[in-house]
Design a protein around this motif. Structure first.
Motif, PDB file in Angstrom:
ATOM      1  N   TRP A  10      50.166  60.702  90.425  1.00  0.00           N
ATOM      2  CA  TRP A  10      50.143  59.799  90.957  1.00  0.00           C
ATOM      3  C   TRP A  10      50.722  60.151  92.821  1.00  0.00           C
ATOM      4  CZ3 TRP A  10      45.612  57.417  90.826  1.00  0.00           C
ATOM      5  CH2 TRP A  10      44.837  57.071  88.899  1.00  0.00           C
ATOM      6  N   PRO A  11      50.061  60.456  93.937  1.00  0.00           N
ATOM      7  CA  PRO A  11      49.145  59.755  94.593  1.00  0.00           C
ATOM      8  C   PRO A  11      48.168  60.941  94.145  1.00  0.00           C
ATOM      9  CG  PRO A  11      50.321  59.773  96.188  1.00  0.00           C
ATOM     10  CD  PRO A  11      51.485  59.848  94.897  1.00  0.00           C
ATOM     11  N   VAL A  12      46.384  60.691  94.020  1.00  0.00           N
ATOM     12  CA  VAL A  12      45.377  61.728  94.502  1.00  0.00           C
ATOM     13  C   VAL A  12      45.193  61.665  95.301  1.00  0.00           C
ATOM     14  CG1 VAL A  12      43.747  62.176  92.826  1.00  0.00           C
ATOM     15  CG2 VAL A  12      45.387  61.000  91.485  1.00  0.00           C
ATOM     16  N   ARG A  16      39.672  61.848 102.568  1.00  0.00           N
ATOM     17  CA  ARG A  16      40.887  60.978 103.501  1.00  0.00           C
ATOM     18  C   ARG A  16      41.673  59.836 102.886  1.00  0.00           C
ATOM     19  NH1 ARG A  16      34.964  59.104 105.537  1.00  0.00           N
ATOM     20  NH2 ARG A  16      34.745  58.945 103.406  1.00  0.00           N
ATOM     21  N   LEU A  17      41.721  59.572 101.508  1.00  0.00           N
ATOM     22  CA  LEU A  17      42.633  58.452 101.335  1.00  0.00           C
ATOM     23  C   LEU A  17      43.694  58.976 100.301  1.00  0.00           C
ATOM     24  CD1 LEU A  17      38.797  56.758 100.260  1.00  0.00           C
ATOM     25  CD2 LEU A  17      40.611  56.163 102.152  1.00  0.00           C
ATOM     26  N   SER A  18      43.956  58.008  99.896  1.00  0.00           N
ATOM     27  CA  SER A  18      44.964  58.754  99.254  1.00  0.00           C
ATOM     28  C   SER A  18      44.875  56.965  97.188  1.00  0.00           C
ATOM     29  CB  SER A  18      46.091  58.257  99.813  1.00  0.00           C
ATOM     30  OG  SER A  18      47.417  58.489  98.328  1.00  0.00           O
ATOM     31  N   LEU A  19      44.499  57.517  96.321  1.00  0.00           N
ATOM     32  CA  LEU A  19      44.934  56.227  95.566  1.00  0.00           C
ATOM     33  C   LEU A  19      45.944  56.286  95.079  1.00  0.00           C
ATOM     34  CD1 LEU A  19      41.482  57.492  93.990  1.00  0.00           C
ATOM     35  CD2 LEU A  19      41.606  56.278  96.069  1.00  0.00           C
ATOM     36  N   ARG A  20      46.653  55.416  94.036  1.00  0.00           N
ATOM     37  CA  ARG A  20      48.086  55.021  93.780  1.00  0.00           C
ATOM     38  C   ARG A  20      47.890  53.942  92.581  1.00  0.00           C
ATOM     39  NH1 ARG A  20      50.446  50.837  96.028  1.00  0.00           N
ATOM     40  NH2 ARG A  20      50.607  51.100  97.953  1.00  0.00           N
ATOM     41  N   ARG A  72      45.614  57.081 105.790  1.00  0.00           N
ATOM     42  CA  ARG A  72      46.966  57.186 106.444  1.00  0.00           C
ATOM     43  C   ARG A  72      47.784  55.848 106.544  1.00  0.00           C
ATOM     44  NH1 ARG A  72      42.169  57.799 109.503  1.00  0.00           N
ATOM     45  NH2 ARG A  72      42.445  55.538 110.619  1.00  0.00           N
ATOM     46  N   GLY A  73      48.356  55.430 105.441  1.00  0.00           N
ATOM     47  CA  GLY A  73      49.569  54.318 105.186  1.00  0.00           C
ATOM     48  C   GLY A  73      48.864  53.170 104.635  1.00  0.00           C
ATOM     49  N   GLU A  74      47.535  52.774 105.061  1.00  0.00           N
ATOM     50  CA  GLU A  74      46.947  51.553 104.638  1.00  0.00           C
ATOM     51  C   GLU A  74      46.467  51.034 103.830  1.00  0.00           C
ATOM     52  OE1 GLU A  74      44.041  48.536 107.598  1.00  0.00           O
ATOM     53  OE2 GLU A  74      44.592  50.700 108.134  1.00  0.00           O
ATOM     54  N   VAL A  75      46.631  50.238 102.734  1.00  0.00           N
ATOM     55  CA  VAL A  75      45.822  49.557 102.254  1.00  0.00           C
ATOM     56  C   VAL A  75      44.243  49.055 102.304  1.00  0.00           C
ATOM     57  CG1 VAL A  75      45.504  48.263 100.469  1.00  0.00           C
ATOM     58  CG2 VAL A  75      47.368  48.822 100.205  1.00  0.00           C
ATOM     59  N   HIS A 111      36.667  47.716 107.050  1.00  0.00           N
ATOM     60  CA  HIS A 111      36.551  49.373 106.686  1.00  0.00           C
ATOM     61  C   HIS A 111      34.941  50.204 105.983  1.00  0.00           C
ATOM     62  CE1 HIS A 111      40.613  50.298 108.163  1.00  0.00           C
ATOM     63  NE2 HIS A 111      40.575  49.472 107.573  1.00  0.00           N
ATOM     64  N   GLY A 112      34.718  49.075 106.087  1.00  0.00           N
ATOM     65  CA  GLY A 112      32.787  48.708 105.264  1.00  0.00           C
ATOM     66  C   GLY A 112      31.771  49.962 106.620  1.00  0.00           C
ATOM     67  N   GLY A 113      31.230  51.781 105.656  1.00  0.00           N
ATOM     68  CA  GLY A 113      30.314  51.910 106.238  1.00  0.00           C
ATOM     69  C   GLY A 113      30.490  53.270 106.700  1.00  0.00           C
ATOM     70  N   HIS A 114      32.058  53.250 106.341  1.00  0.00           N
ATOM     71  CA  HIS A 114      32.518  54.905 106.655  1.00  0.00           C
ATOM     72  C   HIS A 114      32.971  56.004 105.667  1.00  0.00           C
ATOM     73  CE1 HIS A 114      33.246  52.973 110.502  1.00  0.00           C
ATOM     74  NE2 HIS A 114      34.311  52.507 109.728  1.00  0.00           N
ATOM     75  N   GLY A 115      32.411  55.372 104.188  1.00  0.00           N
ATOM     76  CA  GLY A 115      32.059  56.015 103.525  1.00  0.00           C
ATOM     77  C   GLY A 115      33.424  56.061 102.265  1.00  0.00           C
ATOM     78  N   TYR A 116      34.131  55.419 102.465  1.00  0.00           N
ATOM     79  CA  TYR A 116      35.509  54.848 101.816  1.00  0.00           C
ATOM     80  C   TYR A 116      35.326  55.017 100.341  1.00  0.00           C
ATOM     81  CZ  TYR A 116      37.461  55.376 107.123  1.00  0.00           C
ATOM     82  OH  TYR A 116      37.864  55.536 107.624  1.00  0.00           O
ATOM     83  N   ALA A 117      34.616  53.488  99.688  1.00  0.00           N
ATOM     84  CA  ALA A 117      34.697  52.681  99.061  1.00  0.00           C
ATOM     85  C   ALA A 117      34.118  54.775  98.016  1.00  0.00           C
ATOM     86  CB  ALA A 117      33.181  51.816  98.006  1.00  0.00           C
TER      87      ALA A 117
END
Length: 191
Positions: A10-12, A16-20, A72-75, A111-117
């Motif tokens: 971790w993190p992975v 666009r995202l970071s998972l931890r 970008r650092g925001e949960v 943050h919906g509608g941008h493909g993040y999930a």
């Protein structure tokens, strides 16, 4: 369960995202979106106060299976990965220990509608199959939670279960439930 996730570096990061793994410090950022009615209506637990949420979020058995997704650092959301045993006959039950995982997710509505999930769940599936060596992942939702089951389909999961009015919702209504799954060999074939 925590030991399995400890094997991951971790993190992975995704494009666009970071998972931890979640920490107690993620309480405030996750409460920000989990307290919203449009989110909490679909959650198993919907604490009414920040203190009730704290007791839930910081419970060791729940925190150990929670990941956060950062932009970008925001949960902006959180994920659940609960490694579990597969069903097996008594004589071979040991061979079915910790071979699959139930997945879950919550995304902040702004943050919906941008493909993040979808990006985060695809990566979580990859982690389950490649890094944890699991053979199967599952996810469940109320049938009325269209955004969730559409996400399951978008990431390649197959609908296996459609139950009729078997899930009591806090609204007092009995709702249909949906269950999806994906096998490691199916995932490898499609990647």
């Amino acid at each position: 369960m925590a030991a399995a996730l400890d094997a991951v570096g971790w993190p992975v990061d995704t494009p666009r995202l970071s998972l931890r793994p979640a920490t107690a410090a993620d309480l405030g950022p996750t409460w920000r979106y989990r307290r919203l009615e449009e989110v909490s209506r679909w959650l198993i637990r919907a604490p009414r106060t920040a203190e009730d949420y704290r007791a839930q979020f910081e419970a060791p058995q729940l925190l150990a299976k929670t990941l956060v997704m950062e932009l970008r650092g925001e949960v902006i959301g959180d994920l659940m990965v609960a490694v579990e045993d597969g069903w097996a006959q008594a004589e071979i039950v040991e061979q079915a220990r910790a071979v699959q995982a139930e997945l879950g997710w919550v995304l902040a509505p702004d943050h919906g509608g941008h493909g993040y999930a979808a990006e985060a769940v695809r990566e979580l599936i990859r982690i389950c199959f490649e890094e944890l060596g699991l053979r199967r992942v599952t996810a469940n939702c109320f049938a009325d939670n269209e955004a969730s089951w559409r996400l399951m389909e978008r990431v390649g999961m197959r609908r296996e279960i459609h139950t009729v009015r078997e899930s009591l919702h806090r609204s007092g209504r009995w709702l249909d439930g949906l269950g999806y799954a994906l096998l490691a060999d199916e995932w490898r074939k499609d990647t």
